[in-house]
Design an enzyme around this catalytic site. Structure first.
Site, PDB file in Angstrom:
ATOM      1  N   SER A 247      -1.225   0.728  -5.127  1.00 20.94           N
ATOM      2  CA  SER A 247      -1.413   1.585  -4.355  1.00 20.94           C
ATOM      3  C   SER A 247      -1.463   1.155  -3.123  1.00 20.94           C
ATOM      4  CB  SER A 247      -1.817   2.698  -4.786  1.00 20.94           C
ATOM      5  OG  SER A 247      -1.078   3.459  -5.971  1.00 20.94           O
ATOM      6  N   GLU A 319      -6.314   2.288   0.877  1.00 23.38           N
ATOM      7  CA  GLU A 319      -7.107   1.681   0.112  1.00 23.38           C
ATOM      8  C   GLU A 319      -6.986   0.529  -0.177  1.00 23.38           C
ATOM      9  OE1 GLU A 319      -6.558   1.968  -5.021  1.00 23.38           O
ATOM     10  OE2 GLU A 319      -5.308   3.657  -3.932  1.00 23.38           O
TER      11      GLU A 319
END
Length: 323
Positions: A247, A319
């Protein structure tokens, strides 16, 4: 500043250093995104003393360094890393104790998450099944407080052994005495969504002690089947079709929509730049189609942030880490 050769010599001649040092190490082979140039130095200490020695000598010579686990959340720069990578790959031991009411297992920070899952499930110890198929290491999963299928890695952590890099001085013999510390976990107060007490701190995680319910060996087969289900689910969602860093953006629960949905709604799914692509099957994945550069990935990150901001007023938070 000393030459790279002199730094290697200084580390190797220290009688307390155990591990390996390589020069011009390709970071594309050390990260799951498979991009990036070479690191000037790639240091793999084998114990806590060796981490302290290496970082102390690097500090003394003003050489920047970065701590790398499995490389599953990192994008290395195209022109390489001008400094040293401290790899945790040799810090991979596993120790296990059984108390009256719990199994306590200590995983070296460089232990692959896959190995930790296999170790527990094969012994009938439940808790890590949903992390089956997750790339990276136990140290990295602790540092990022990895979250899979609504479960937080940090929720199982009892304590963490770590090095406080702010306490490491140019005198490594002095640093050996004071820089290794232990953190006792309080999940309710210290951890949050994809954030640990170590996020943003100047530390090196050495090992992670996790606490589980008592083993039931008769359930080992069932646990291994559960692991297979999670791996199959990841495969069905295309997690392993191409190199990626997982992600790209964190989800914001307060906003109410996952980042992948926001990127999809902005019409970006499948968008390509150079050799990189926002995955056609998931907006929050950027994949390497075979010849991607770090700059291609950065461009897609900028595009996603810009388009989602224009459409929703929401600022996507990365992230993955760009070195």
């Amino acid at each position: 500043m000393s030459s790279i050769f002199e730094i290697v010599e200084n580390i190797n001649k220290c009688q307390f250093f155990s591990g390996s040092i390589r020069q011009n190490e390709p970071l594309s082979q050390r990260t799951t995104m498979k991009v990036g140039g070479n690191a000037d130095l790639f240091i793999c200490p084998s114990d806590s003393n060796s981490v302290v020695i290496a970082t102390s000598i690097l500090k003394k010579n003003r050489i920047p360094f970065f701590v790398l686990g499995g490389g599953s959340n990192v994008v290395a720069p195209d022109n390489g890393f001008r400094g040293a990578i401290i790899s945790t790959e040799n810090l991979n031991g596993i120790s296990h104790e059984t108390t009256d009411n719990a199994e306590k297992i200590t995983f070296g920070s460089g232990t692959p998450t896959k190995d930790a899952v296999e170790y527990t499930c094969s012994r009938g110890i439940s808790g890590l099944e949903c992390f089956a198929g997750l790339p990276g290491t136990c140290g990295g999963a602790a540092f990022m407080n990895a979250r899979c299928y609504n479960a937080d890695f940090g929720n199982l952590i009892e304590s963490i052994s770590y090095i406080d890099l702010d306490s490491v001085t140019e005198n490594y013999e002095e640093s050996l005495e004071k820089s290794v510390r232990t953190y006792s976990s309080n999940f309710e107060t210290d951890w949050s969504y994809k954030k640990s007490p170590f996020t943003g701190k100047n530390t090196v995680i050495l090992s992670v002690k996790m606490k589980f319910s008592l083993a039931d060996p008769s359930k080992a087969g069932n646990l291994e089947n559960e692991c297979r289900k999670y791996i199959d689910d990841r495969e069905s969602k295309g997690h392993f079709k191409f190199p990626s860093a997982g992600s790209v953006f964190k989800n914001n629960r307060d906003f109410g929509q996952p980042s992948g949905k926001l990127i999809d709604d902005a019409g970006l799914k499948g968008t390509e730049f150079g050799g990189a692509q926002i995955a056609p099957w998931h907006g929050n994945f950027i994949i390497n189609k075979g010849n991607a550069r770090a700059s291609d990935i950065e461009e897609l990150v900028r595009l996603a942030k810009s388009r989602v901001w224009e459409k929703t007023g929401f600022n996507l938070e990365c992230e993955i880490i760009f070195l």
